[in-house]
Design an enzyme around this catalytic site. Structure first.
Site, PDB file in Angstrom:
ATOM      1  N   ARG A  12       0.792  -1.283  -0.097  1.00 51.59           N
ATOM      2  CA  ARG A  12      -0.120  -0.174   0.026  1.00 51.59           C
ATOM      3  C   ARG A  12       0.695   1.280   0.072  1.00 51.59           C
ATOM      4  O   ARG A  12       2.218   1.218   0.004  1.00 51.59           O
ATOM      5  CB  ARG A  12      -0.903  -0.105   1.301  1.00 51.59           C
ATOM      6  N   ARG A  34       4.806  -7.617   4.860  1.00 55.99           N
ATOM      7  CA  ARG A  34       4.193  -8.561   5.750  1.00 55.99           C
ATOM      8  C   ARG A  34       2.972  -9.269   5.491  1.00 55.99           C
ATOM      9  O   ARG A  34       2.902 -10.630   5.690  1.00 55.99           O
ATOM     10  CB  ARG A  34       4.032  -7.840   7.336  1.00 55.99           C
ATOM     11  N   ASP A  49       8.702 -10.417   6.874  1.00 56.83           N
ATOM     12  CA  ASP A  49       8.958  -9.222   7.778  1.00 56.83           C
ATOM     13  C   ASP A  49      10.299  -8.829   7.602  1.00 56.83           C
ATOM     14  O   ASP A  49      11.490  -9.710   7.640  1.00 56.83           O
ATOM     15  CB  ASP A  49       8.749  -9.771   9.278  1.00 56.83           C
ATOM     16  N   VAL A  50      10.715  -7.434   7.178  1.00 58.74           N
ATOM     17  CA  VAL A  50      12.162  -7.292   6.512  1.00 58.74           C
ATOM     18  C   VAL A  50      12.969  -7.080   7.771  1.00 58.74           C
ATOM     19  O   VAL A  50      14.182  -7.123   7.464  1.00 58.74           O
ATOM     20  CB  VAL A  50      12.053  -5.987   5.812  1.00 58.74           C
ATOM     21  N   GLY A  78       8.412   0.562   6.102  1.00 61.93           N
ATOM     22  CA  GLY A  78       8.755   1.263   7.249  1.00 61.93           C
ATOM     23  C   GLY A  78       7.255   1.439   8.148  1.00 61.93           C
ATOM     24  O   GLY A  78       6.194   1.284   7.772  1.00 61.93           O
ATOM     25  N   TYR A 141      11.999   6.725  15.222  1.00 61.36           N
ATOM     26  CA  TYR A 141      11.815   6.861  13.728  1.00 61.36           C
ATOM     27  C   TYR A 141      13.098   7.676  13.025  1.00 61.36           C
ATOM     28  O   TYR A 141      13.607   7.504  12.148  1.00 61.36           O
ATOM     29  CB  TYR A 141      10.642   7.498  13.570  1.00 61.36           C
ATOM     30  N   LYS A 145      15.995   6.700  10.319  1.00 57.27           N
ATOM     31  CA  LYS A 145      15.838   7.371   8.883  1.00 57.27           C
ATOM     32  C   LYS A 145      17.250   8.030   8.764  1.00 57.27           C
ATOM     33  O   LYS A 145      17.780   8.104   7.882  1.00 57.27           O
ATOM     34  CB  LYS A 145      14.749   8.167   8.953  1.00 57.27           C
ATOM     35  N   ILE A 174       3.371  12.965   3.348  1.00 59.36           N
ATOM     36  CA  ILE A 174       2.615  12.419   2.259  1.00 59.36           C
ATOM     37  C   ILE A 174       1.343  11.624   2.480  1.00 59.36           C
ATOM     38  O   ILE A 174       1.365  11.085   3.601  1.00 59.36           O
ATOM     39  CB  ILE A 174       3.620  11.240   1.732  1.00 59.36           C
TER      40      ILE A 174
END
Ligand code: NDP
Length: 234
Positions: A12, A34, A49-50, A78, A141, A145, A174
């Protein structure tokens, strides 16, 4: 020529838009998330799952076995788990670092040997303006990043001689599920954006597409903010 492109977090939001962008160019797109959901037309999708290096290695190996060397990795998966640092749990910290930073490293490591053999490739990390701007409640976060920038620049130097580029796209604000829960904060943030409105997922997909194109062959180790001017100069 059809390229083999792996996009993480493609179920998504920004990742799905990136996948659709490459699909529209006729590329072979493999999606990781996932849920394993993927935009229609993807050549493959893996429920991964990364934050698990083993799961990432297995999925990338299977993708390479089926579609050949990876031309482009977009490490986009993320999450946020916001909270003030003094009240942030170990789990909130680790989950965010695990998905956003560890996950990106595992994906890059998994594709690099095939890129090095091919003597070409593009690695694009989905960063954020959060570490440059400073957002209260996002210590985890922002750290993750910011880590992507160091990761990208070290990798960029390691693989530049093989014509592989490594860059970070840093979106501002975004419209996706990630930002849909922000309510009043969203209005406050929008007021700070010089262009006066949030970005759309295709604003990011277009820049990712450019970084993956031949036009960006000499562009590496860079952070490209796509934020309507929000963090300019930072
Ligand atoms: P969404 O929440 O809409 O989508 C996140 C995507 O990541 C989903 O496909 C989700 O799929 C996947 N994902 C999350 N955790 C994992 C995991 N552990 N393993 C595999 N896949 C995972 O977010 P956005 O599209 O808004 O964000 C995409 C990227 O852009 C993120 O890295 C985000 O930090 C970054 N970004 C977004 C901004 C914004 O304003 N929206 C601003 C700055 C950066 P599933 O749930 O199926 O796993």
């Amino acid at each position: 020529m059809t390229r083999h492109i792996i996009v993480t977090g493609a179920s998504r939001g920004i990742g799905a838009a990136v996948a659709r962008h490459f699909l529209s160019l006729g590329d072979t797109v493999v999606a990781l998330s996932r849920s394993g959901d993927a935009p229609e037309g993807c050549a493959g999708s893996f429920a991964v799952d990364v934050a698990s290096s083993q799961a990432v290695n297995e999925a990338v190996k299977a993708a390479i076995a089926e579609h050949g060397p990876v031309d482009v990795l977009v490490a986009n998966a993320g999450i946020t788990r916001d909270g003030l640092a003094m009240r942030m749990s170990d789990e909130q910290w680790r989950d965010v670092l695990g998905t956003n930073l560890d996950g990106a490293f595992y994906c890059a490591r998994a594709v690099l040997s095939s890129m090095i053999r091919a003597r070409s490739g593009r690695v694009i990390f989905m960063g954020s303006v959060s570490p440059f701007y400073g957002v209260p409640g996002q210590a985890n976060y922002a750290a993750a990043k910011a880590g992507l920038v160091g990761l990208a620049r070290s990798l960029a130097r390691e693989v530049a001689s093989r014509s592989i580029t490594v860059n970070v796209v840093a979106p501002g604000f975004i419209e996706t599920e990630m930002t849909s829960e922000l309510g009043a904060t969203s209005e406050e943030m929008t007021a700070l954006i010089p262009m006066g409105h949030m970005g759309g997922v295709d604003d990011i997909a277009g820049v990712v597409g450019f970084l993956a194109s031949n036009s960006a062959a000499y562009l590496t180790g860079q952070v490209i903010a796509v934020d309507g001017g929000l963090a300019m100069g930072l």
